[in-house]
Design a protein around this motif. Structure first.
Motif, short mmCIF file in Angstrom:
data_model
loop_
_atom_site.label_atom_id
_atom_site.label_comp_id
_atom_site.label_asym_id
_atom_site.label_seq_id
_atom_site.Cartn_x
_atom_site.Cartn_y
_atom_site.Cartn_z
N SER A 1 0.48 -1.23 -0.40
CA SER A 1 -0.34 0.13 0.27
C SER A 1 0.75 1.50 0.11
CB SER A 1 -0.95 -0.33 1.53
OG SER A 1 -1.39 1.18 1.36
N PRO A 2 0.52 2.12 -0.76
CA PRO A 2 1.40 4.02 -0.43
C PRO A 2 1.21 4.24 0.56
CG PRO A 2 -0.35 3.34 -2.36
CD PRO A 2 -0.38 2.45 -1.35
N LEU A 3 0.09 4.08 1.34
CA LEU A 3 -0.05 5.16 2.89
C LEU A 3 0.94 3.72 4.11
CD1 LEU A 3 -3.38 5.64 2.70
CD2 LEU A 3 -1.70 6.76 2.06
N GLY A 4 1.88 2.72 3.64
CA GLY A 4 2.27 1.64 3.71
C GLY A 4 0.95 0.52 4.88
N PRO A 5 1.49 -0.73 5.16
CA PRO A 5 1.03 -2.11 5.58
C PRO A 5 0.17 -1.59 7.59
CG PRO A 5 3.72 -2.35 6.51
CD PRO A 5 3.53 -0.46 5.29
N LEU A 6 0.29 -0.53 7.59
CA LEU A 6 0.19 -0.08 8.79
C LEU A 6 -0.85 0.94 8.72
CD1 LEU A 6 2.51 -0.62 11.64
CD2 LEU A 6 1.24 -2.75 10.81
N HIS A 7 -1.94 1.32 7.42
CA HIS A 7 -2.26 2.33 7.78
C HIS A 7 -3.63 2.31 8.32
CE1 HIS A 7 -3.73 0.64 4.04
NE2 HIS A 7 -4.80 1.72 3.84
N PRO A 8 -4.53 1.24 8.33
CA PRO A 8 -5.81 0.71 8.65
C PRO A 8 -5.64 1.30 10.38
CG PRO A 8 -5.23 -1.01 7.37
CD PRO A 8 -3.80 -0.23 7.74
N LEU A 9 -4.21 0.69 10.78
CA LEU A 9 -4.35 1.55 12.71
C LEU A 9 -4.16 2.51 13.01
CD1 LEU A 9 -2.17 -1.99 13.69
CD2 LEU A 9 -4.65 -1.14 14.24
N TYR A 10 -3.15 3.25 11.89
CA TYR A 10 -3.03 4.76 12.25
C TYR A 10 -4.18 5.32 12.15
CZ TYR A 10 1.85 3.39 11.18
OH TYR A 10 3.41 2.38 11.56
#
Length: 105
Positions: free
Chosen positions: A72-81
């Motif tokens: 993901s362009p937002l990073g793999p932890l973006h759902p948690l962020y």
């Protein structure tokens, strides 16, 4: 990295529940009902955001969508962020309302 993030968040979360909500018993132990309520709220926000933001992907190709998370362009932890950000937004609102209510008691 996920372990560091999750342990940091859990530490923040328990400290918040203990100090700001002040829901401890006489011995200073945090009530599990408060922890369960806050965890339920966090998980509910997570699922509502996950399904709400990516409904089409969850319906069409859910496994491929989960497998693409590390790229993901937002990073793999973006759902948690994003979930933590929304949770903190609601948290500040709840604290503000609680503080205003205490002023007028």
């Amino acid at each position: 990295m996920f372990f560091l993030f999750s342990s940091y968040f859990f530490s923040f979360w328990t400290t918040f529940c203990y100090h700001f909500i002040n829901q401890a018993d006489a011995n200073g132990v945090l009530k599990m009902s408060v922890v369960k309520k806050e965890l339920t709220l966090f998980v509910a926000i997570f699922f509502i955001l996950a399904i709400g933001m990516h409904f089409k992907e969850w319906v069409d190709h859910p496994i491929a969508h989960i497998e693409a998370l590390p790229k993901s362009p937002l990073g793999p932890l973006h759902p948690l962020y994003i979930t933590v950000s929304v949770y903190l937004f609601f948290l500040v609102g709840r604290l503000a309302i609680r503080g205003i209510m205490k002023l007028f008691k």
